[in-house]
Scaffold this motif. Sequence first.
Motif, PDB file in Angstrom:
ATOM      1  N   THR A 113       0.826  -1.199   0.000  1.00 11.68           N
ATOM      2  CA  THR A 113       0.000   0.000   0.000  1.00 11.68           C
ATOM      3  C   THR A 113       0.868   1.260   0.000  1.00 11.68           C
ATOM      4  OG1 THR A 113      -0.248  -0.647   2.319  1.00 11.68           O
ATOM      5  CG2 THR A 113      -2.207  -0.698   0.965  1.00 11.68           C
ATOM      6  N   HIS A 114       2.088   1.107   0.508  1.00  8.31           N
ATOM      7  CA  HIS A 114       2.926   2.292   0.655  1.00  8.31           C
ATOM      8  C   HIS A 114       4.394   1.903   0.560  1.00  8.31           C
ATOM      9  CE1 HIS A 114       3.564   6.416   2.097  1.00  8.31           C
ATOM     10  NE2 HIS A 114       4.638   5.922   2.675  1.00  8.31           N
ATOM     11  N   TRP A 115       5.183   2.764  -0.074  1.00  5.54           N
ATOM     12  CA  TRP A 115       6.635   2.567  -0.125  1.00  5.54           C
ATOM     13  C   TRP A 115       7.337   3.743   0.549  1.00  5.54           C
ATOM     14  CZ3 TRP A 115       8.399   0.971  -5.779  1.00  5.54           C
ATOM     15  CH2 TRP A 115       7.982  -0.360  -6.019  1.00  5.54           C
ATOM     16  N   THR A 116       8.397   3.422   1.255  1.00  2.00           N
ATOM     17  CA  THR A 116       9.321   4.448   1.729  1.00  2.00           C
ATOM     18  C   THR A 116      10.683   4.077   1.173  1.00  2.00           C
ATOM     19  OG1 THR A 116       8.086   4.922   3.750  1.00  2.00           O
ATOM     20  CG2 THR A 116      10.433   5.416   3.780  1.00  2.00           C
ATOM     21  N   VAL A 117      11.316   5.010   0.472  1.00  3.66           N
ATOM     22  CA  VAL A 117      12.619   4.708  -0.124  1.00  3.66           C
ATOM     23  C   VAL A 117      13.705   5.464   0.643  1.00  3.66           C
ATOM     24  CG1 VAL A 117      14.008   4.735  -2.238  1.00  3.66           C
ATOM     25  CG2 VAL A 117      11.518   4.443  -2.375  1.00  3.66           C
ATOM     26  N   GLN A 150      15.271   9.847   3.978  1.00  2.81           N
ATOM     27  CA  GLN A 150      14.079   9.402   3.266  1.00  2.81           C
ATOM     28  C   GLN A 150      14.045  10.091   1.912  1.00  2.81           C
ATOM     29  OE1 GLN A 150      10.571   9.009   5.697  1.00  2.81           O
ATOM     30  NE2 GLN A 150       9.300   9.837   4.087  1.00  2.81           N
ATOM     31  N   LEU A 151      14.281   9.327   0.840  1.00  5.86           N
ATOM     32  CA  LEU A 151      14.347   9.925  -0.499  1.00  5.86           C
ATOM     33  C   LEU A 151      12.953  10.179  -1.056  1.00  5.86           C
ATOM     34  CD1 LEU A 151      17.156   8.059  -2.456  1.00  5.86           C
ATOM     35  CD2 LEU A 151      17.243  10.277  -1.312  1.00  5.86           C
ATOM     36  N   ALA A 152      12.056   9.232  -0.788  1.00  4.31           N
ATOM     37  CA  ALA A 152      10.703   9.375  -1.330  1.00  4.31           C
ATOM     38  C   ALA A 152       9.759   8.498  -0.541  1.00  4.31           C
ATOM     39  CB  ALA A 152      10.683   8.961  -2.806  1.00  4.31           C
ATOM     40  N   ALA A 153       8.475   8.824  -0.595  1.00 10.35           N
ATOM     41  CA  ALA A 153       7.448   7.997   0.027  1.00 10.35           C
ATOM     42  C   ALA A 153       6.183   8.142  -0.787  1.00 10.35           C
ATOM     43  CB  ALA A 153       7.213   8.422   1.466  1.00 10.35           C
ATOM     44  N   ILE A 163       3.032   5.381  -8.147  1.00 12.20           N
ATOM     45  CA  ILE A 163       3.606   6.715  -8.362  1.00 12.20           C
ATOM     46  C   ILE A 163       5.124   6.622  -8.478  1.00 12.20           C
ATOM     47  CG2 ILE A 163       4.006   8.946  -7.234  1.00 12.20           C
ATOM     48  CD1 ILE A 163       1.135   8.743  -6.164  1.00 12.20           C
ATOM     49  N   LEU A 164       5.726   5.832  -7.544  1.00  8.87           N
ATOM     50  CA  LEU A 164       7.189   5.776  -7.523  1.00  8.87           C
ATOM     51  C   LEU A 164       7.763   4.997  -8.701  1.00  8.87           C
ATOM     52  CD1 LEU A 164       7.846   5.401  -3.690  1.00  8.87           C
ATOM     53  CD2 LEU A 164       8.090   7.423  -5.105  1.00  8.87           C
ATOM     54  N   LEU A 165       6.942   4.078  -9.245  1.00 11.45           N
ATOM     55  CA  LEU A 165       7.429   3.258 -10.357  1.00 11.45           C
ATOM     56  C   LEU A 165       7.138   3.865 -11.722  1.00 11.45           C
ATOM     57  CD1 LEU A 165       6.640  -0.467  -9.469  1.00 11.45           C
ATOM     58  CD2 LEU A 165       8.871   0.491 -10.022  1.00 11.45           C
ATOM     59  N   ALA A 166       6.212   4.830 -11.727  1.00 18.73           N
ATOM     60  CA  ALA A 166       5.720   5.348 -13.009  1.00 18.73           C
ATOM     61  C   ALA A 166       6.872   5.765 -13.924  1.00 18.73           C
ATOM     62  CB  ALA A 166       4.790   6.533 -12.753  1.00 18.73           C
ATOM     63  N   ALA A 167       6.786   5.273 -15.128  1.00 19.46           N
ATOM     64  CA  ALA A 167       7.859   5.569 -16.082  1.00 19.46           C
ATOM     65  C   ALA A 167       7.891   7.063 -16.374  1.00 19.46           C
ATOM     66  CB  ALA A 167       7.609   4.796 -17.368  1.00 19.46           C
ATOM     67  N   GLY A 168       9.099   7.570 -16.484  1.00 20.33           N
ATOM     68  CA  GLY A 168       9.247   8.975 -16.838  1.00 20.33           C
ATOM     69  C   GLY A 168       9.184   9.903 -15.648  1.00 20.33           C
ATOM     70  N   ASP A 209      14.171   7.010 -10.827  1.00 17.65           N
ATOM     71  CA  ASP A 209      15.463   7.601 -10.470  1.00 17.65           C
ATOM     72  C   ASP A 209      15.762   7.423  -8.991  1.00 17.65           C
ATOM     73  OD1 ASP A 209      15.020  10.378 -12.725  1.00 17.65           O
ATOM     74  OD2 ASP A 209      15.856   8.368 -13.017  1.00 17.65           O
ATOM     75  N   VAL A 210      14.719   7.594  -8.188  1.00 16.25           N
ATOM     76  CA  VAL A 210      14.900   7.465  -6.743  1.00 16.25           C
ATOM     77  C   VAL A 210      15.323   6.049  -6.398  1.00 16.25           C
ATOM     78  CG1 VAL A 210      13.677   7.424  -4.554  1.00 16.25           C
ATOM     79  CG2 VAL A 210      13.352   9.325  -6.118  1.00 16.25           C
ATOM     80  N   LEU A 211      14.662   5.055  -6.998  1.00 16.91           N
ATOM     81  CA  LEU A 211      14.999   3.659  -6.716  1.00 16.91           C
ATOM     82  C   LEU A 211      16.421   3.359  -7.187  1.00 16.91           C
ATOM     83  CD1 LEU A 211      11.612   2.002  -7.689  1.00 16.91           C
ATOM     84  CD2 LEU A 211      12.536   2.231  -5.399  1.00 16.91           C
ATOM     85  N   ALA A 212      16.756   3.866  -8.377  1.00 14.97           N
ATOM     86  CA  ALA A 212      18.101   3.631  -8.898  1.00 14.97           C
ATOM     87  C   ALA A 212      19.140   4.300  -8.005  1.00 14.97           C
ATOM     88  CB  ALA A 212      18.206   4.166 -10.327  1.00 14.97           C
TER      89      ALA A 212
END
Lengths: 536, 257
Positions: free
Chosen positions: A228-232, A253-256, A261-266, A271-274
């Motif tokens: 349901t939720h990601w914290t990167v 915390q880079l993103a949440a 949303i976090l995977l959406a291409a473009g 970038d955050v995951l990479a």
Amino acid sequence: MSARPLLAAHVASFRFHGADAPVLRDISIAVDAGSLTAVLGGSGSGKSTLARILAAWLPGHHGGELRGRLELGASGAGACIDFTGGSDDPRIDPAAWAAHVAYVPQDAAAMLSTVRDTVAGELAFGLENLGIPAGDMLRRIAGTAELTGLQDLLERDPATLSGGELRRLAIGCAVIGRPSVLLLDEPFASLDASGARTVELLLRRLTAEGTAVVVFSSTVDTLSRTATHWTVLGNTVLGNTALGSGEHDGGRQLAAGTPDILLAAGSSGEDVLARSGVVVPGAEVSGAGVSGAAPPRPVRTSAPADAAPVLELKGVRFSYDGPGASERETLRGVDLAVLPGEVLAVTGPNGSGKSTLLRQLNGLLRPGSGTVLLRGAPTDGTSPGVLAADVGLLFQDPRFQLFERTALREVAFGLGTKWRLFRRKQDDARARERALAALAAVGLEAHAGIHPLELPASSRRLLALATVIAREPAVLALDEPTVGLDRRGLAVLDTAMADATARGAAVVMVTHDLGYARARAHRLLRLDGGVLTPLG
Amino acid sequence: MSRGTLSLERLNPLTSLTGAAAVAVITTAAGQWAFSLAVLGGLLALTLRQARAAAVLRAATAILLPFWAALLLVHGLFFPEGRTVLAELGPATVTREGLLFALDAGLRTGVFVVAFLLFSFTVRVPELLSVLSARGLPPRLGFVVVSALTLLPAAAQRIRRIRAAQEARGLVIGRSLASRLLAARLQAVPLVLSLVHESGERAQALDARGFSGRQPHTSLRTVPDSVPQWAARRVLLVLSLAAVAVRVALALFGGRA
């Protein structure tokens, strides 16, 4: 959605005693009943530290200074605790906290009591401490064993379990207490496909029943995809990064947000995951798979050298000592020939004897019958210490491989003269040089003076890999080398294998990660029922 | 769980603990080398009937051989009260009294070491912890007692693991004493460091699983006990006290044991 989260935390900063900089900064996390949260981050991002803070294994008592707040909203346990990092910070009763928030560490064995000699006894341990009557315990053990697939292992000694079986036991020990929040650090590490499915089903069932589940991982697996939720979390840059990121955002915390949303291409999500080093496998990868993507540089040569096998196993049979050993024969006639430059992957269910097979290669275990041949010569009668020059074994659990006081001493062990009581200075210097080169090859040269157990788990595995590649063996025997590695770690592993095969060494790796194995190995074999069979 | 013939693993842990303690106390109180020798012989015979006989004998040898060698050197060669000179080697004098003292002390220590090794290698840890807890010992204290009593088996297992890691990286352990001493030197520091590291980690896990909780603990399985075992424990206790009493009486009223 409940008005109050079951567990919430704000970590303004967390610093280990004696450390210069905090390992975590400005992180906020809140989990609701029935939610599935994934905390993603590469090696050294502080995932495990955050998990231990949420589990109350660290704050105010052990190890470090926490500034921030922990809030427990579980029914009957409302608590809001502020930490200022001072010595007068409140202390949390670990048992009372664990009754609501259960935690399975990345190193599954670390949560076992070690004072129970059966799986059933280990499952019962927490219940016995709560004073639960024996009849109730038996019912809960039976239920938990079914959910974790441990039914056939209840009378086994936990010390004899395989890595995957141990992980399911640790998860069983956590869920048997019926916590409202369950924290799992790399829950799929070392699990076979069926074990991974069992755990995934269990976690989905728990969330459906209202438990808040939080997984900490360096990989976007099928479970975390449906979170349901990601914290990167940001990645601490360890030495030269293969990804070329020079920025230090470790433990931040880079993103949440939601996975979509976090995977959406473009978007900036990828970038955050990479940037964090999180492994994002292709959509076709299933289970706990890490990465089916092709390595940046070919790990395998186009075809193995047309030469005599560097390693052969002929009719190898093996059983461990003990009553009923012959009925429980682990290897029942294994035949195998590996060519120079060849990469071979061995898969198979947990407890099928894959690690036992690898230990036959360097003589730590000896076949009951049959022969192991290295460059055509039988290895029986040659001690493991001598075979180590030709066969480098990466242990499944790096903790069992590492024993020295610093990373440099660890890699240098055994690189000098054999007679170490009276070694010469120039031998020491040469060994040090080779050890530093191996540390640099895995990106740990800046950590030469660190105690191996102070490194993050993934770096520990890379350090163990450095001890193997430092001696440039003719055969690399790698036991689950990908477990817990982030993108940079996988790139290091790829390079190490590519270097080895380029100089004509053979690689035999045991892995549950079929996607990884298919992308890198010439051949894929399955060990089941004590025999090896080719896998499509 | 493996079982040998006449296995001590089947006994209630308190029975085997009482047995080990009684054997040590009575032998020390008796103070006769012939008696110690007979008891040591009996203990070795019992050891050979256990599933883990090899492990017990290995540990006993590792402890006793250096100890016996030191006793022989110190008392065999330099015993101030020695009168009957058997041989003179420069400043050292081998005396009958010195050798007898070394023999007596060596055998008594042998009994002590073998009795407790036999206990610690055959006791089932969960059962020992359970009976100690049932007798009101706080769990943490029980854990410390159990850890101390079973330190050697735990250390032996860990040394095997460290040795495997070192052999996988080129350590060659030969059959010679020098080679074994070298290996022991390389394994000693990692052994101590890993035991210390793990004790800290284990404490956290045990706390989180409610081990230190004050409420009464229950037990999944009952520890086997019987009237004969209960009676045997009482008899062993009475015999030990009697042996100490006789020894003290003899010392006080002029006799020599």
